[in-house]
Design an enzyme around this catalytic site. Structure first.
Site, PDB file in Angstrom:
ATOM      1  N   LYS A   1       0.803   7.053   6.374  1.00  0.00           N
ATOM      2  CA  LYS A   1      -0.219   5.859   5.929  1.00  0.00           C
ATOM      3  C   LYS A   1      -1.188   6.854   5.952  1.00  0.00           C
ATOM      4  CE  LYS A   1       1.740   1.688   6.796  1.00  0.00           C
ATOM      5  NZ  LYS A   1       1.640   0.534   7.224  1.00  0.00           N
TER       6      LYS A   1
ATOM      7  N   GLN B   1       0.598  -1.066  -0.629  1.00  0.00           N
ATOM      8  CA  GLN B   1      -0.124  -0.218  -0.311  1.00  0.00           C
ATOM      9  C   GLN B   1       0.875   0.783   0.041  1.00  0.00           C
ATOM     10  OE1 GLN B   1      -3.706  -0.443   2.062  1.00  0.00           O
ATOM     11  NE2 GLN B   1      -3.609  -2.620   1.505  1.00  0.00           N
TER      12      GLN B   1
ATOM     13  N   GLU C   1      -5.581  -0.557   4.293  1.00  0.00           N
ATOM     14  CA  GLU C   1      -5.433   0.272   5.585  1.00  0.00           C
ATOM     15  C   GLU C   1      -5.590   0.727   6.209  1.00  0.00           C
ATOM     16  OE1 GLU C   1      -0.983  -0.257   6.244  1.00  0.00           O
ATOM     17  OE2 GLU C   1      -1.276  -2.572   5.570  1.00  0.00           O
TER      18      GLU C   1
ATOM     19  N   ALA D   1       6.656   7.007  14.153  1.00  0.00           N
ATOM     20  CA  ALA D   1       8.238   7.566  14.328  1.00  0.00           C
ATOM     21  C   ALA D   1       9.001   6.584  12.845  1.00  0.00           C
ATOM     22  CB  ALA D   1       8.666   7.494  15.769  1.00  0.00           C
ATOM     23  N   PHE D   2      10.137   7.598  12.984  1.00  0.00           N
ATOM     24  CA  PHE D   2      10.825   6.059  11.751  1.00  0.00           C
ATOM     25  C   PHE D   2      11.884   5.184  12.945  1.00  0.00           C
ATOM     26  CE2 PHE D   2      12.408   4.664   7.463  1.00  0.00           C
ATOM     27  CZ  PHE D   2      11.235   4.414   7.072  1.00  0.00           C
ATOM     28  N   LEU D   3      12.197   4.034  12.965  1.00  0.00           N
ATOM     29  CA  LEU D   3      13.096   3.402  13.453  1.00  0.00           C
ATOM     30  C   LEU D   3      14.686   3.989  13.021  1.00  0.00           C
ATOM     31  CD1 LEU D   3      11.325  -0.041  13.278  1.00  0.00           C
ATOM     32  CD2 LEU D   3      11.321   1.776  15.273  1.00  0.00           C
TER      33      LEU D   3
ATOM     34  N   ASP E   1       3.260  -2.751  11.351  1.00  0.00           N
ATOM     35  CA  ASP E   1       2.404  -2.309  10.205  1.00  0.00           C
ATOM     36  C   ASP E   1       0.916  -2.870  10.513  1.00  0.00           C
ATOM     37  OD1 ASP E   1       1.165  -2.727   7.897  1.00  0.00           O
ATOM     38  OD2 ASP E   1       1.806  -4.507   7.337  1.00  0.00           O
TER      39      ASP E   1
ATOM     40  N   ASP F   1      -3.001  -9.637   9.391  1.00  0.00           N
ATOM     41  CA  ASP F   1      -1.952  -9.233   8.496  1.00  0.00           C
ATOM     42  C   ASP F   1      -0.678  -9.638   9.375  1.00  0.00           C
ATOM     43  OD1 ASP F   1      -1.406  -8.755   6.229  1.00  0.00           O
ATOM     44  OD2 ASP F   1      -1.393  -6.760   6.460  1.00  0.00           O
TER      45      ASP F   1
HETATM   46  N1  ATP Z   1       7.999   2.569  11.711  1.00  0.00           N
HETATM   47  C1  ATP Z   1       8.815   2.806  11.439  1.00  0.00           C
HETATM   48  N2  ATP Z   1      10.104   2.983  10.697  1.00  0.00           N
HETATM   49  C2  ATP Z   1      11.070   2.176  10.132  1.00  0.00           C
HETATM   50  N3  ATP Z   1      10.413   1.609   8.857  1.00  0.00           N
HETATM   51  C3  ATP Z   1       8.966   0.903   9.511  1.00  0.00           C
HETATM   52  C4  ATP Z   1       8.596   1.628   9.917  1.00  0.00           C
HETATM   53  N4  ATP Z   1       7.557   0.971   9.633  1.00  0.00           N
HETATM   54  C5  ATP Z   1       7.399   0.305   8.699  1.00  0.00           C
HETATM   55  N5  ATP Z   1       8.671  -0.013   8.309  1.00  0.00           N
HETATM   56  C6  ATP Z   1       9.575  -0.863   7.158  1.00  0.00           C
HETATM   57  O1  ATP Z   1       8.222  -0.807   5.792  1.00  0.00           O
HETATM   58  C7  ATP Z   1       7.998  -2.143   5.572  1.00  0.00           C
HETATM   59  C8  ATP Z   1       6.744  -1.505   5.412  1.00  0.00           C
HETATM   60  O2  ATP Z   1       5.954  -1.177   6.860  1.00  0.00           O
HETATM   61  P1  ATP Z   1       4.215  -1.396   6.379  1.00  0.00           P
HETATM   62  O3  ATP Z   1       4.034  -3.127   6.636  1.00  0.00           O
HETATM   63  O4  ATP Z   1       3.724  -1.241   6.942  1.00  0.00           O
HETATM   64  O5  ATP Z   1       4.171  -1.559   4.651  1.00  0.00           O
HETATM   65  P2  ATP Z   1       2.244  -1.983   3.850  1.00  0.00           P
HETATM   66  O6  ATP Z   1       2.467  -1.545   3.210  1.00  0.00           O
HETATM   67  O7  ATP Z   1       1.658  -2.196   5.060  1.00  0.00           O
HETATM   68  O8  ATP Z   1       3.287  -4.120   3.827  1.00  0.00           O
HETATM   69  P3  ATP Z   1       2.229  -4.959   3.250  1.00  0.00           P
HETATM   70  O9  ATP Z   1       2.009  -4.775   2.455  1.00  0.00           O
HETATM   71  O10 ATP Z   1       3.693  -5.951   3.344  1.00  0.00           O
HETATM   72  O11 ATP Z   1       1.279  -5.318   4.558  1.00  0.00           O
HETATM   73  C9  ATP Z   1       8.786  -2.770   6.493  1.00  0.00           C
HETATM   74  O12 ATP Z   1       8.168  -3.965   6.454  1.00  0.00           O
HETATM   75  C10 ATP Z   1       9.231  -2.548   7.848  1.00  0.00           C
HETATM   76  O13 ATP Z   1      10.525  -2.558   7.744  1.00  0.00           O
HETATM   77 MN    MN Z   2       0.364  -3.547   5.568  1.00  0.00          MN
END
Ligand code: ATP
Ligand code: MN
Length: 704
Positions: free
Chosen positions: A412, A396, A433, A516-518, A604, A584
C-alpha cells in the site's frame, strides 16, 4: 452516324482522362499516407507526446496517446495533424486529400457526381486496406513497429493468461522478469543512477536505508529537482505550523475527550504518587517525549488495585519492575496454538514466506519467537521485486508484489505525509489509507500478543526500477511524470485511480507498506464475516448499535457468538480498533478449515491513525455494550498502564526497527496512552454498574 462516333470517342476520352486522374490521385494519396504514417507520425508522436518522458521506451507512453483502434481514421487524424491549415484546425478528421475530392464531388456536373462519390469511397477503402497491412497497425496484428519487442510482448501476455490460473505455479516455472529482455529497453533512471540500487555502491545504498535519519532520506529523495526542494521547505514550514497548532490544540482543562472524560479527569491525579503510578517514570528514557503524558485516572487506579489483589501470584500480575516484554513472554508460556493448515503442515520449506505459511496455527497467525518472522520482515523490506500487478478488490489502490524468492506481499503506497490528519469533514469511509497505519497496526497487534495481523514492514520503492520495470501492461500504462518531474502512477480501480489522485515518488522513491501475503485461497480458504458492530457506511443513517444499546444481548445468543472464543475475539478487535482509531472494520476473516474456534484476521488497518486528538468512543461500543473483556487482554492493558513502560514507549521502541521510522508521530503515540486509560475506564464503569461481578466482566476463555 458520325455524330454517334464522335460522342463515343468523346465519352471514351473523358473516361480515360477521369481514370488517369483517379489513378494519379490514388497513387498520390497512398504515397502521402505511407510517408505520413511511417515517417512523420512516429517522430511527431515522440516529440508531441513523450516530451520529457523520452527517457522511456515505447512501453512507457502516456496512456491517452494510445492509437485509435480504427486505423484509417488514424491515418486521417495523423494527416490532419500535419497538413491542416489554421482555418481548418478544428480537430476534424478530414485530410487535405479527401477535402479536395469532396470539393470536386460537390462542384461536378450531376452525371459525374455519382461516379466521383464512388471513387471517393474507393480511395477511403484503399486507404484502409493499405493501412491494415502495414506494420504498426493493431488490426495488422502487431503492436509496435519494434519487431524485436513483438515476440516478447505476446509471450508475456501468454504467460499472464496462464498466470491468472495460478500465480505461484508460474513463478515456480522460473519466470524471472528482472532478468527478462524487457528491462533492456527501459532506461529506468537515466541521470539518477545514484538512486538505482543495482548501480549504487551497495554500502552507500545500505547506509541510506538503514543508517540515515528519515529527514536525511527525504533530502536525498528530493535532491534532484529544485521544485521538490521547495516543496521540502514547505513541508518543513507545514510541520512547524502543525507543531504550533498542536500546542494550541493541546487538550485544555475544559476539553471533552469523549466518553464524558475531560482532560481535567486526567490531570486530577497528575503528580499523585500512587502505588501504580510511580513505576512509570522508572522506564528507560527514549527522549524528551518518551515518558509520555500521565493519563492516570482515579477510577482506573481503583480498578488496577482490585485486579492486582485479585490475581496476585498468577501470571496475570507481574513485579513492578518486570518489563512488558518479559511479562508478555511469561503470560504466553502456556498459550494454545492448535494445528497447522493441512496444506502446509508437512512442508516447512526453506524460504521465510514458506515457513510463515507453515507456521499458521489455529489460534495465531504466527509465532513471534520463531526465527522465520525476523527473516520474513527483512525479506519483505529488501528482496528484489520481479513482478507487480494491481490487487483487485477493495476501494484503494494496492499492489501485489512478487519477490525474487517467490514470496508475495500486499503493497500500500504512501498517499500523503504523516502530518496530515483525516480532514474534519471527511467520513471515515472517504478517507485515504495510510501505509504507516498498516505498519503500526502490525506492531501493536504483536505487542498485545494477538498475532492476528500479517507481518507488515515499510519499504522504499524506486517507482521506476521496483514497480514500473516489472509491472504488468495494465498497470504500466498508468505511469507518468508529474509537472515537477516526480515519477507517478495511478493504477485502475473504482475510486481514486485517475490522474487527479496520483501516487508520486519524491522524485522517484516512494514509501509504502509491505504485508506478507496469506496463502492462496485455493490452498487455504478463508471465510469473510460481517462485523456485528459494522457501521452504516452512509452519510445519513446510523447503525442499529449506534441507536440502541442492546445489540450485544442479541449477538450473544447467535451462532457463532454463543460459544467458544468468537465473541471475546470481536471484543479484542474492538479494543484494537479503538487504540488505532480504526472506524473501518466492516468485515473480518477467518481460515475456514479451523472452524469457528479460531482467531480473527485483522486485515486492512489502513484507515487507522487518522486523528491523533480524537478518540473513537463508538469503536468501544462492543466492549461497552457487552461489558466484557478477555482476561488476558485486560492483564496486558493493566501492565501497560502500570509500567515501567507505557504503551507509547513500547510502541516507539518496536517501531524503531522499521526502515521508515518514525512510523507514528508523537501525537499518535501519545494517543495510545490516552486511549488505553479510557479502555480501563470503561471496564471500571462496567464493574461498578448494575452490581456486575468480576466473572461477568473479565472473561477467562483460556485464550491468552
Ligand atoms: N496480507 C494479505 N494477504 C492476502 N490477502 C490479503 C492480505 N491483506 C488483505 N488481503 C485481501 O485483500 C482484500 C483487500 O484488502 P484491503 O481490505 O486491505 O483493501 P482495501 O482497499 O483497504 O479494502 P476496502 O476498500 O474494503 O477497505 C482483503 O479483503 C483481503 O481478503
Ligand atoms: Mn481499507
Amino acid at each position: 452516324m458520325v455524330v454517334v462516333v464522335v460522342v463515343v470517342v468523346v465519352v471514351v476520352v473523358v473516361v480515360v482522362v477521369v481514370v488517369v486522374v483517379v489513378v494519379v490521385v490514388v497513387v498520390v494519396v497512398v504515397v502521402v499516407v505511407v510517408v505520413v504514417v511511417v515517417v512523420i507520425v512516429p517522430s511527431n508522436k515522440d516529440n508531441q507526446e513523450c516530451g520529457s518522458l523520452n527517457l522511456y521506451s515505447s512501453k512507457f507512453p502516456p496512456s491517452d496517446s494510445a492509437a485509435s483502434p480504427l486505423p484509417f481514421i488514424n491515418i486521417i487524424i495523423a494527416t490532419s495533424y500535419t497538413t491542416t491549415s489554421a482555418s481548418e484546425s478544428d480537430h476534424s478528421t478530414i485530410t487535405t486529400t479527401t477535402t479536395m475530392l469532396m470539393r470536386l464531388c460537390s462542384s461536378a456536373r450531376r452525371r459525374w457526381k455519382t461516379l466521383l462519390w464512388v471513387l471517393l469511397m474507393l480511395v477511403v477503402v484503399l486507404n484502409a486496406v493499405v493501412f491494415v497491412s502495414m506494420p504498426g497497425s493493431r488490426l495488422g496484428g502487431h503492436h509496435v513497429a519494434n519487431t524485436g519487442e513483438r515476440s516478447e510482448v505476446s509471450e508475456v501476455d501468454q504467460v499472464r493468461g496462464i498466470r491468472g490460473a495460478s500465480h505461484l505455479q508460474i513463478m515456480r516455472k522460473g519466470l524471472d522478469k528482472s532478468t527478462a529482455t524487457n528491462s533492456s529497453s527501459l532506461h529506468y533512471v537515466e541521470g539518477l543512477t545514484f538512486l538505482d540500487p543495482k548501480q549504487t555502491i551497495k554500502k552507500a545504498w545500505k547506509d541510506l536505508l538503514h543508517d540515515s535519519t528519515f529527514e536525511d532520506r527525504k533530502k536525498v529523495a528530493g535532491f534532484v529537482y529544485n521544485d521538490n526542494n521547495n516543496n521540502d521547505n514547505n513541508a518543513d514550514e507545514d510541520k512547524r505550523r502543525y507543531k504550533e497548532k498542536e500546542e494550541v490544540d493541546e487538550p485544555t482543562e475544559e476539553r471533552d475527550l469523549g466518553d464524558g472524560l475531560s482532560s481535567r479527569d486526567f490531570t486530577a491525579t497528575r503528580g499523585r504518587d500512587t502505588q501504580t503510578k510511580h513505576t512509570r517514570s522508572g522506564g528507560k528514557s527514549h527522549g524528551k517525549d518518551s515518558a509520555g503524558k500521565n493519563y492516570t485516572l482515579a477510577e482506573v487506579d481503583e480498578l488496577v488495585k482490585a485486579f492486582l489483589s485479585r490475581f496476585q501470584g498468577s501470571l496475570l500480575v507481574s513485579n513492578d519492575h518486570t518489563s512488558y516484554e518479559k511479562f508478555l513472554f511469561k503470560l504466553q508460556q502456556d498459550m494454545k496454538w492448535g494445528p497447522r493448515l493441512q496444506e502446509f503442515a508437512n512442508y516447512k520449506g526453506r524460504r521465510s514466506w514458506e515457513q510463515f505459511h507453515h507456521g499458521i496455527r489455529q489460534h495465531a497467525l504466527y509465532d513471534p519467537n520463531e526465527p522465520y518472522v525476523k527473516k520474513l520482515t527483512s525479506d519483505l523490506q529488501t528482496r528484489e521485486i520481479v513482478d507487480v500487478e494491481q490487487k483487485e478488490g477493495g476501494t484503494q489502490i494496492k499492489l501485489m508484489i512478487t519477490c525474487k524468492d517467490e514470496g508475495q506481499a500486499l503493497f500500500k503506497p504512501m498517499r500523503f505525509p504523516r502530518e496530515q490528519e483525516t480532514l474534519p469533514d471527511h467520513f471515515y469511509f472517504a478517507d485515504y489509507e495510510r501505509h504507516n497505519a498498516e505498519i503500526a497496526s502490525f506492531h501493536l497487534d504483536r505487542l498485545l500478543g494477538f498475532y492476528r495481523v500479517p507481518p507488515t514492514v515499510g519499504r522504499w520503492m524506486n517507482i521506476s526500477y521496483d514497480i514500473h520495470r516489472v509491472a504488468n501492461s495494465k498497470l504500466a500504462k498508468t505511469f507518468f511524470m508529474s509537472p515537477v518531474g516526480n515519477w507517478c502512477f495511478h493504477g485502475s480501480c473504482s475510486y481514486y485511480c485517475d490522474s487527479s489522485h496520483p501516487i508520486c515518488g519524491h522524485p522517484i522513491m516512494l514509501e509504502g507498506s509491505m504485508a506478507a501475503f496469506l496463502p492462496p485461497l485455493q490452498m487455504a480458504k478463508r471465510k469473510t464475516w460481517r462485523n456485528p458492530w459494522k457501521r452504516s457506511y452512509s452519510k445519513h443513517r446510523k447503525a442499529y448499535w449506534e441507536v440502541y444499546d442492546d445489540l450485544c444481548h442479541k449477538v450473544k445468543r447467535k451462532h457463532p457468538y454463543n460459544e467458544g472464543r468468537r465473541l471475546m475475539d470481536v471484543l479484542d478487535m474492538s479494543v484494537f480498533d479503538f487504540l488505532i482509531g480504526n472506524l473501518d472494520r466492516h468485515h473480518y476473516e477467518t481460515f475456514r478449515e479451523f472452524g469457528n474456534e479460531t482467531f480473527l484476521l485483522h486485515l486492512d488497518n489502513g484507515r487507522a491513525f487518522g486523528k491523533s486528538k480524537y478518540d473513537c468512543m463508538s469503536c468501544m461500543a462492543p466492549v461497552r455494550q457487552c461489558c466484557m473483556i478477555r482476561q488476558s487482554t485486560l492483564a496486558k492493558l493493566i501492565k501497560l498502564y502500570q509500567g515501567p513502560e507505557s504503551l507509547s514507549q513500547v510502541m516507539r521502541a518496536s517501531l524503531a526497527s522499521d526502515v521508515l521510522n518514525p512510523i507514528l508521530l508523537e501525537a499518535h503515540l501519545d494517543a495510545l496512552d490516552r486511549r488505553l486509560s479510557k479502555i480501563l475506564h470503561v471496564i471500571h464503569g462496567c464493574l461498578k454498574s448494575d452490581g456486575r461481578r468480576w466473572e461477568d466482566v473479565v472473561i477467562d476463555d483460556g485464550v491468552t
